[in-house]
Design a protein around this motif. Structure first.
Motif, PDB file in Angstrom:
ATOM      1  N   ALA A   1       0.828  -1.203   0.000  1.00 24.19           N
ATOM      2  CA  ALA A   1       0.000   0.000   0.000  1.00 24.19           C
ATOM      3  C   ALA A   1       0.868   1.261   0.000  1.00 24.19           C
ATOM      4  CB  ALA A   1      -0.932   0.001   1.203  1.00 24.19           C
ATOM      5  N   CYS A   2       1.892   1.280   0.826  1.00 28.28           N
ATOM      6  CA  CYS A   2       2.786   2.447   0.886  1.00 28.28           C
ATOM      7  C   CYS A   2       3.463   2.693  -0.457  1.00 28.28           C
ATOM      8  CB  CYS A   2       3.840   2.265   1.974  1.00 28.28           C
ATOM      9  SG  CYS A   2       3.185   2.328   3.642  1.00 28.28           S
TER      10      CYS A   2
ATOM     11  N   VAL B   1       0.901   4.010  -3.065  1.00 24.22           N
ATOM     12  CA  VAL B   1       0.530   5.410  -2.850  1.00 24.22           C
ATOM     13  C   VAL B   1       1.671   6.331  -3.276  1.00 24.22           C
ATOM     14  CG1 VAL B   1       0.039   7.137  -1.068  1.00 24.22           C
ATOM     15  CG2 VAL B   1      -1.221   4.989  -1.100  1.00 24.22           C
TER      16      VAL B   1
ATOM     17  N   ALA C   1       1.398   8.990  -6.273  1.00 26.63           N
ATOM     18  CA  ALA C   1       1.654  10.395  -5.952  1.00 26.63           C
ATOM     19  C   ALA C   1       2.688  10.981  -6.912  1.00 26.63           C
ATOM     20  CB  ALA C   1       2.115  10.527  -4.504  1.00 26.63           C
TER      21      ALA C   1
ATOM     22  N   PRO D   1       1.644  12.169  -1.236  1.00 26.03           N
ATOM     23  CA  PRO D   1       1.098  10.857  -0.886  1.00 26.03           C
ATOM     24  C   PRO D   1      -0.166  10.960  -0.033  1.00 26.03           C
ATOM     25  CG  PRO D   1       3.468  10.825  -0.653  1.00 26.03           C
ATOM     26  CD  PRO D   1       3.072  12.254  -0.921  1.00 26.03           C
ATOM     27  N   GLU D   2      -0.224  11.934   0.868  1.00 28.50           N
ATOM     28  CA  GLU D   2      -1.416  12.084   1.706  1.00 28.50           C
ATOM     29  C   GLU D   2      -2.644  12.414   0.861  1.00 28.50           C
ATOM     30  OE1 GLU D   2      -3.163  14.397   5.606  1.00 28.50           O
ATOM     31  OE2 GLU D   2      -1.215  14.986   4.820  1.00 28.50           O
TER      32      GLU D   2
ATOM     33  N   VAL E   1      -3.152  11.719  -2.316  1.00 30.76           N
ATOM     34  CA  VAL E   1      -3.513  10.535  -3.100  1.00 30.76           C
ATOM     35  C   VAL E   1      -4.201   9.496  -2.228  1.00 30.76           C
ATOM     36  CG1 VAL E   1      -2.579   8.593  -4.429  1.00 30.76           C
ATOM     37  CG2 VAL E   1      -1.739  10.909  -4.851  1.00 30.76           C
ATOM     38  N   ALA E   2      -3.667   9.240  -1.045  1.00 35.19           N
ATOM     39  CA  ALA E   2      -4.275   8.248  -0.149  1.00 35.19           C
ATOM     40  C   ALA E   2      -5.700   8.652   0.211  1.00 35.19           C
ATOM     41  CB  ALA E   2      -3.428   8.081   1.106  1.00 35.19           C
ATOM     42  N   ARG E   3      -5.908   9.904   0.520  1.00 34.70           N
ATOM     43  CA  ARG E   3      -7.248  10.378   0.878  1.00 34.70           C
ATOM     44  C   ARG E   3      -8.186  10.276  -0.315  1.00 34.70           C
ATOM     45  NH1 ARG E   3      -7.454  12.493   5.816  1.00 34.70           N
ATOM     46  NH2 ARG E   3      -9.324  13.721   5.418  1.00 34.70           N
TER      47      ARG E   3
ATOM     48  N   LEU F   1      -7.972   8.099  -2.811  1.00 29.67           N
ATOM     49  CA  LEU F   1      -8.257   6.667  -3.027  1.00 29.67           C
ATOM     50  C   LEU F   1      -9.308   6.141  -2.057  1.00 29.67           C
ATOM     51  CD1 LEU F   1      -4.666   5.294  -3.669  1.00 29.67           C
ATOM     52  CD2 LEU F   1      -6.520   5.464  -5.345  1.00 29.67           C
TER      53      LEU F   1
END
Length: 98
Positions: A70-71, A74, A78, A85-86, A88-90, A92
Motif C-alpha cells: 500500500a505504501c 501510494v 503520488a 502521498p497524503e 492521493v491516499a485520501r 483513493l
C-alpha cells in the motif's frame, strides 16, 4: 555451547519458515509474493486465491507485506500524479482533502 546455538537457530528458522510453493518448486513463498497475490485476489474478488495466499505466511507477515505494498502504491501514484502521498491516499479512500 555450539549445540545450544544450533538448536536456538533451528527454532528461529522453524518459526519464520513458510509453506513451499505449489507446483514442485521447493523455494517457499516470501511475504511480498503473498501480499501481492492476496491484494490482487481481493481486488479481483477471488476469495479462494486470497485465502491460499494468506496461508503462505503468518498473519503478521501478510499484514506487513500488504502495508508495504500500500505504501509503495501510494508513493508511486503520488509521483505519477504530481501530488502528495497524503492527498492521493485520501482520494483513493474517498476522504475529503485536508
Amino acid at each position: 555451547m555450539w549445540g545450544k546455538f544450533r538448536r536456538a537457530g533451528g527454532r528461529v528458522a522453524d518459526a519464520v519458515r513458510t509453506e513451499p510453493k505449489a507446483g514442485g518448486d521447493k523455494r517457499p513463498h516470501n511475504l511480498f509474493e503473498a501480499a501481492a497475490t492476496y491484494v490482487t485476489a481481493s481486488a479481483e474478488n477471488d476469495p479462494e486465491r486470497a485465502d491460499e495466499a494468506a496461508g503462505w505466511v503468518s498473519p503478521e507477515a501478510l499484514s506487513f507485506g500488504v502495508n508495504e505494498l500500500a505504501c509503495r502504491a501510494v508513493v508511486a501514484l503520488a509521483r505519477e500524479r504530481g501530488r502528495s502521498p497524503e492527498t492521493v491516499a485520501r482520494e483513493l479512500l474517498g476522504l475529503p482533502g485536508t
